[in-house]
Scaffold this motif. Structure first.
Motif, mmCIF file in Angstrom:
data_model
loop_
_atom_site.group_PDB
_atom_site.id
_atom_site.type_symbol
_atom_site.label_atom_id
_atom_site.label_comp_id
_atom_site.label_asym_id
_atom_site.label_seq_id
_atom_site.Cartn_x
_atom_site.Cartn_y
_atom_site.Cartn_z
ATOM 1 N N UNK A 151 0.849 -1.194 0.000
ATOM 2 C CA UNK A 151 0.000 0.000 0.000
ATOM 3 C C UNK A 151 0.884 1.243 0.000
ATOM 4 N N UNK A 152 0.543 2.207 -0.855
ATOM 5 C CA UNK A 152 1.323 3.435 -1.023
ATOM 6 C C UNK A 152 0.449 4.648 -0.772
ATOM 7 N N UNK A 153 0.955 5.573 0.037
ATOM 8 C CA UNK A 153 0.329 6.893 0.148
ATOM 9 C C UNK A 153 1.224 7.919 -0.531
ATOM 10 N N UNK A 154 0.843 8.396 -1.714
ATOM 11 C CA UNK A 154 1.612 9.427 -2.406
ATOM 12 C C UNK A 154 1.167 10.817 -1.927
ATOM 13 N N UNK A 155 1.870 11.357 -0.967
ATOM 14 C CA UNK A 155 1.436 12.595 -0.311
ATOM 15 C C UNK A 155 1.393 13.763 -1.284
ATOM 16 N N UNK A 156 2.375 13.838 -2.168
ATOM 17 C CA UNK A 156 2.460 14.951 -3.105
ATOM 18 C C UNK A 156 3.497 15.966 -2.659
ATOM 19 N N UNK A 284 10.573 22.277 10.928
ATOM 20 C CA UNK A 284 9.940 20.969 10.737
ATOM 21 C C UNK A 284 10.875 19.846 11.155
ATOM 22 N N UNK A 285 10.280 18.753 11.665
ATOM 23 C CA UNK A 285 11.089 17.574 11.971
ATOM 24 C C UNK A 285 10.392 16.262 11.607
ATOM 25 N N UNK A 286 9.158 16.326 11.058
ATOM 26 C CA UNK A 286 8.483 15.079 10.716
ATOM 27 C C UNK A 286 9.104 14.472 9.461
ATOM 28 N N UNK A 287 8.990 13.173 9.311
ATOM 29 C CA UNK A 287 9.626 12.471 8.199
ATOM 30 C C UNK A 287 8.984 12.869 6.872
ATOM 31 N N UNK A 288 9.760 12.740 5.801
ATOM 32 C CA UNK A 288 9.199 12.952 4.467
ATOM 33 C C UNK A 288 9.127 11.642 3.680
ATOM 34 N N UNK A 289 9.563 10.555 4.288
ATOM 35 C CA UNK A 289 9.391 9.226 3.702
ATOM 36 C C UNK A 289 9.480 8.187 4.810
ATOM 37 N N UNK A 290 8.651 7.143 4.707
ATOM 38 C CA UNK A 290 8.647 6.102 5.728
ATOM 39 C C UNK A 290 8.060 4.816 5.146
ATOM 40 N N UNK A 291 8.644 3.705 5.545
ATOM 41 C CA UNK A 291 8.162 2.379 5.170
ATOM 42 C C UNK A 291 7.831 1.615 6.440
ATOM 43 N N UNK A 292 6.684 0.923 6.438
ATOM 44 C CA UNK A 292 6.274 0.078 7.559
ATOM 45 C C UNK A 292 6.078 -1.330 7.032
ATOM 46 N N UNK A 307 5.393 8.596 1.083
ATOM 47 C CA UNK A 307 6.466 9.420 0.544
ATOM 48 C C UNK A 307 5.918 10.759 0.068
ATOM 49 N N UNK A 308 6.727 11.798 0.278
ATOM 50 C CA UNK A 308 6.366 13.145 -0.177
ATOM 51 C C UNK A 308 6.618 13.334 -1.657
ATOM 52 N N UNK A 309 7.449 12.498 -2.244
ATOM 53 C CA UNK A 309 8.038 12.827 -3.542
ATOM 54 C C UNK A 309 7.253 12.175 -4.681
ATOM 55 N N UNK A 310 6.027 12.650 -4.819
ATOM 56 C CA UNK A 310 5.086 12.152 -5.823
ATOM 57 C C UNK A 310 4.175 13.307 -6.237
ATOM 58 N N UNK A 311 3.427 13.140 -7.320
ATOM 59 C CA UNK A 311 2.259 14.004 -7.501
ATOM 60 C C UNK A 311 1.278 13.748 -6.359
ATOM 61 N N UNK A 312 0.387 14.690 -6.108
ATOM 62 C CA UNK A 312 -0.665 14.462 -5.122
ATOM 63 C C UNK A 312 -1.785 13.700 -5.819
ATOM 64 N N UNK A 313 -1.945 12.431 -5.470
ATOM 65 C CA UNK A 313 -2.894 11.575 -6.158
ATOM 66 C C UNK A 313 -3.490 10.570 -5.179
ATOM 67 N N UNK A 314 -4.389 9.742 -5.686
ATOM 68 C CA UNK A 314 -5.016 8.750 -4.833
ATOM 69 C C UNK A 314 -3.998 7.700 -4.382
ATOM 70 N N UNK A 315 -4.325 7.066 -3.253
ATOM 71 C CA UNK A 315 -3.506 5.974 -2.755
ATOM 72 C C UNK A 315 -3.547 4.796 -3.732
#
Length: 408
Positions: A151-156, A284-292, A307-315
């Motif tokens: 499962x991926x969350x592309x934050x944008x 800021x100190x929150x992560x910009x990428x994380x894997x669980x 991850x922050x490094x995407x277009x802002x789109x659906x999961x």
């Protein structure tokens, strides 16, 4: 049903709008510290002055004024109003995350159970047509035994810069870790789909890019003063001035920067306010990428990537079973049957869906139906269920920070 809103920001306003639009709810009171927001809310819903409060404690001190209260304050201001108002007999809808700590989240669960009221958390992803379709595929056995989930969350890239570098959720001490404030939706969604939470969790990630070490030569503390602003993907000037020409962006994120859809107002806000800061020069100190990585009692394994490094789109989600697999993008599901080799595409969307692909409206409808019928089973995102998925978040953060595998 009559409804009181605690916190008249973006989320509080949206839930109030949807409740009235449904025809089953009527907004009768608001508690909001910002005088401009408070006055706008009073005008919008024609409230009596006696139903408008500057603080949730003033609402709690008054005789019970509504059937339901929606608590949509900032994350660290959830627990006290939720506990107190549930104890006064209000049915409760609580914006996610429940609270920054397990102790406070447990206080909320205990208060709702002790009061005997209906309580739910705004895990809106549970209430979409897409989610219903994915869950049906699993529950009907079309995939056979489920073996693995990705499962991926592309934050944008610009959403990360807006909310989690410059904005209200940038600092874990002020709000919470990224996995809680943003991605508790996703770990809760997985718990709902898979019918439970994992037995063991590992996690890796960090703040890879949005820090002073990535600041380009010639960059200034503010975008309006910056010699390299025009080539920076995180230019506040570009992002927020573009909002003026786009109705969707004018609805969000522009109001966080200025209440005025006006070039001079935007430039003044960027000159003086937090949203004009260089993304490499914030607190800021929150992560910009994380894997669980997660292990379940059945042997099922799952991974979640934010991850922050995407277009802002659906999961995006992939489910792999013994008899079939699914690839989903938040609307379309591509289902492959291993017995026939055939692939079917299912479109789960409808043209009138909005607000988390219909999840916002679905949640509000479920809440009002549950209260009207006295049937909490109409809500899947109960306080207890949300606490269980929040515990996965806290376990993953412990795993990330300690470099260990955490057992639940």
């Amino acid at each position: 049903m009559t409804i009181a809103i605690v916190g008249a920001g973006l989320r509080g306003r949206e839930y109030a709008r949807l409740a009235e639009k449904s025809g089953r709810g009527r907004v009768v009171a608001v508690a909001e510290p910002d005088p401009a927001r408070r006055s706008a809310f009073q005008r919008a819903y024609g409230m009596e002055r006696s139903s408008v409060f500057a603080d949730w404690a003033d609402l709690a001190a008054a005789p019970r004024i509504a059937d339901v209260v929606i608590v949509a304050t900032q994350d660290r201001q959830h627990a006290d109003p939720a506990v107190r108002l549930a104890g006064l007999g209000y049915h409760l809808l609580l914006e996610k995350p429940m609270a920054p700590t397990e102790a406070d989240a447990r206080r909320i669960v205990d208060a709702v159970e002790a009061a005997g009221v209906i309580g739910a958390v705004c895990h809106v992803l549970r209430y979409t047509s897409y989610t219903r379709a994915v869950k049906a595929l699993i529950d009907e056995g079309r995939l056979g035994e489920l073996i693995n989930v990705q499962h991926l969350e592309p934050v944008g890239w610009w959403h990360q810069a807006h909310s989690f570098v410059r904005g209200n959720w940038r600092n874990s001490a002020e709000s919470g870790p990224m996995l809680l404030t943003k991605s508790c939706h996703d770990l809760d969604w997985l718990a709902y789909l898979l019918g439970g939470t994992p037995t063991a969790v590992a996690s890796f990630g960090g703040l890879a890019h949005f820090h002073p070490g990535s600041k380009p030569a010639g960059a200034a503390a503010r975008c309006l003063d910056c010699a390299v602003e025009s080539t920076c993907p995180y230019s506040a000037k570009r992002l927020y001035l573009n909002c003026l020409e786009d109705d969707d962006l004018a609805a969000w994120p522009l109001p966080a920067v200025t209440p005025f859809r006006d070039r001079d107002a935007v430039l003044a806000a960027l000159r003086e306010g937090p949203y004009g800061r260089c993304v490499y020069d914030c607190d800021n100190d929150v992560v910009d990428n994380q894997v669980v990585a997660m292990q379940y009692a059945s042997g099922l394994t799952a991974t979640f990537t934010m991850t922050a490094f995407t277009p802002m789109q659906r999961r995006q989600t992939r489910l792999f079973g013994s008899h079939g697999s699914v690839e989903g993008d938040g609307r379309l599901l591509r289902v492959t049957d291993f017995r026939t080799g055939a692939t079917e595409t299912i479109d789960t969307g409808s043209p009138d869906e909005s607000g988390h692909d219909g999840g916002d409206a679905g949640l509000v409808d479920a809440l009002l139906a549950a209260v009207a019928d006295g049937d909490p089973a109409r809500l899947s995102s109960t306080m207890a269920a949300s606490l269980a998925s929040h515990r996965v978040v806290w376990a993953a953060e412990r795993a990330r920070l300690t470099g260990t595998v955490v057992t639940l």
